[in-house]
Design a protein around this motif. Structure first.
Motif, mmCIF file in Angstrom:
data_model
loop_
_atom_site.group_PDB
_atom_site.id
_atom_site.type_symbol
_atom_site.label_atom_id
_atom_site.label_comp_id
_atom_site.label_asym_id
_atom_site.label_seq_id
_atom_site.Cartn_x
_atom_site.Cartn_y
_atom_site.Cartn_z
ATOM 1 N N ALA A 50 0.836 -1.204 0.000
ATOM 2 C CA ALA A 50 0.000 0.000 0.000
ATOM 3 C C ALA A 50 0.872 1.256 0.000
ATOM 4 O O ALA A 50 0.565 2.232 -0.688
ATOM 5 N N ALA A 51 1.963 1.242 0.761
ATOM 6 C CA ALA A 51 2.882 2.386 0.789
ATOM 7 C C ALA A 51 3.495 2.604 -0.591
ATOM 8 O O ALA A 51 3.653 3.748 -1.039
ATOM 9 N N GLU A 52 3.835 1.527 -1.267
ATOM 10 C CA GLU A 52 4.388 1.647 -2.625
ATOM 11 C C GLU A 52 3.346 2.256 -3.571
ATOM 12 O O GLU A 52 3.664 3.115 -4.386
ATOM 13 N N LEU A 53 2.095 1.808 -3.445
ATOM 14 C CA LEU A 53 1.031 2.316 -4.316
ATOM 15 C C LEU A 53 0.714 3.784 -4.044
ATOM 16 O O LEU A 53 0.373 4.525 -4.961
ATOM 17 N N ARG A 54 0.797 4.189 -2.773
ATOM 18 C CA ARG A 54 0.482 5.569 -2.417
ATOM 19 C C ARG A 54 1.311 6.567 -3.223
ATOM 20 O O ARG A 54 0.850 7.663 -3.509
ATOM 21 N N GLY A 55 2.509 6.176 -3.545
ATOM 22 C CA GLY A 55 3.369 7.057 -4.320
ATOM 23 C C GLY A 55 2.900 7.256 -5.747
ATOM 24 O O GLY A 55 3.260 8.242 -6.384
ATOM 25 N N THR A 56 2.077 6.354 -6.240
ATOM 26 C CA THR A 56 1.649 6.437 -7.638
ATOM 27 C C THR A 56 0.195 6.890 -7.802
ATOM 28 O O THR A 56 -0.215 7.232 -8.904
ATOM 29 N N ILE A 57 -0.571 6.900 -6.721
ATOM 30 C CA ILE A 57 -1.995 7.249 -6.810
ATOM 31 C C ILE A 57 -2.182 8.721 -6.468
ATOM 32 O O ILE A 57 -1.631 9.218 -5.489
ATOM 33 N N GLU A 58 -2.983 9.413 -7.274
ATOM 34 C CA GLU A 58 -3.287 10.813 -6.987
ATOM 35 C C GLU A 58 -4.609 10.878 -6.231
ATOM 36 O O GLU A 58 -5.645 10.435 -6.725
ATOM 37 N N TYR A 59 -4.562 11.433 -5.024
ATOM 38 C CA TYR A 59 -5.743 11.493 -4.159
ATOM 39 C C TYR A 59 -6.516 12.799 -4.308
ATOM 40 O O TYR A 59 -7.507 13.000 -3.652
ATOM 41 N N LYS A 60 -6.049 13.679 -5.136
ATOM 42 C CA LYS A 60 -6.621 15.008 -5.204
ATOM 43 C C LYS A 60 -7.883 15.036 -6.061
ATOM 44 O O LYS A 60 -7.912 14.491 -7.171
ATOM 45 N N ILE A 61 -8.914 15.694 -5.540
ATOM 46 C CA ILE A 61 -10.133 15.916 -6.320
ATOM 47 C C ILE A 61 -9.826 17.055 -7.294
ATOM 48 O O ILE A 61 -9.297 18.092 -6.883
ATOM 49 N N PRO A 62 -10.141 16.878 -8.558
ATOM 50 C CA PRO A 62 -9.861 17.943 -9.530
ATOM 51 C C PRO A 62 -10.507 19.266 -9.111
ATOM 52 O O PRO A 62 -11.610 19.292 -8.550
ATOM 53 N N CYS A 63 -9.828 20.365 -9.394
ATOM 54 C CA CYS A 63 -10.282 21.696 -8.973
ATOM 55 C C CYS A 63 -11.702 22.004 -9.447
ATOM 56 O O CYS A 63 -12.506 22.542 -8.686
ATOM 57 N N ASP A 64 -12.020 21.662 -10.706
ATOM 58 C CA ASP A 64 -13.353 21.972 -11.218
ATOM 59 C C ASP A 64 -14.438 21.197 -10.469
ATOM 60 O O ASP A 64 -15.521 21.722 -10.209
ATOM 61 N N ARG A 68 -17.411 22.961 -8.218
ATOM 62 C CA ARG A 68 -18.835 22.661 -8.454
ATOM 63 C C ARG A 68 -19.495 22.110 -7.203
ATOM 64 O O ARG A 68 -20.628 22.466 -6.875
ATOM 65 N N LEU A 69 -18.803 21.229 -6.490
ATOM 66 C CA LEU A 69 -19.355 20.662 -5.268
ATOM 67 C C LEU A 69 -19.549 21.743 -4.204
ATOM 68 O O LEU A 69 -20.604 21.815 -3.560
ATOM 69 N N THR A 70 -18.561 22.591 -4.045
ATOM 70 C CA THR A 70 -18.662 23.683 -3.075
ATOM 71 C C THR A 70 -19.820 24.612 -3.437
ATOM 72 O O THR A 70 -20.616 24.994 -2.575
ATOM 73 N N ALA A 71 -19.929 24.973 -4.715
ATOM 74 C CA ALA A 71 -21.010 25.859 -5.155
ATOM 75 C C ALA A 71 -22.379 25.222 -4.899
ATOM 76 O O ALA A 71 -23.309 25.898 -4.438
#
Length: 170
Positions: A50-64, A68-71
């Protein structure tokens, strides 16, 4: 120690954050229990992978998507202010009721082993909670007027329980 308890404690055991006495108890159980020995080995390997995979996975929700969710949420809150306020009040009532039930179970000695461990560990390092628990154990009733700091600490302790784990003994 039971195998289920070990499963909940394993992360602290492996990362070295466990108190020495409990660490010895966990190590002794692992050494004497083949299923737990195999589980520990698998758990270690899974954590490594899992630690190895964490380096390759992007956890960020795209800005757009975030925008939209916030709005949407802001718009819904503005459109239904009374409902939002009632929701907040209801959530606060339920949170306080759960914390009061938690303290009642603590006073009656009916906390689950996992919750007892969490409370003991927290109380050992938090003077405010240590004092509150000492008073609670001597009293005949759980006070409905909880100090805000104690309420917040209790909520965090309850949130630290593994999913599906109840804080009280059945």
């Amino acid at each position: 120690m039971k195998c289920k308890e070990l499963a909940y404690l394993l992360d602290d055991y492996l990362d070295g954050s466990m108190e020495p006495g409990m660490r010895r108890e966990v190590a002794e159980h692992i050494n004497q229990c083949e299923p737990c020995k195999a589980f520990t080995k698998t758990y270690r390997m899974t954590c490594r992978k899992a630690a190895e995979l964490r380096g390759t996975i992007e956890y960020k929700i795209p800005c757009d998507v975030q925008e939209r969710l916030t709005a949407f949420l802001v718009s819904a809150a503005k459109r239904y202010p009374e409902e939002m306020e009632e929701y907040r009040r209801q959530a606060e009532r339920e949170r306080k009721e759960k914390v009061l039930a938690f303290f009642k179970a603590a006073r009656e000695g009916k906390l689950s082993p996992m919750c007892t461990l969490l409370v003991d560990t927290h109380v050992a390092v938090c003077p405010c909670c240590k004092e509150y628990m000492a008073v609670l154990m001597r009293s005949n009733d759980v006070c409905s007027l909880l100090p805000a700091e104690i309420l917040e600490h209790a909520v965090r302790l309850l949130e630290a329980l593994p999913p599906g784990e109840e804080f009280f003994l059945a």
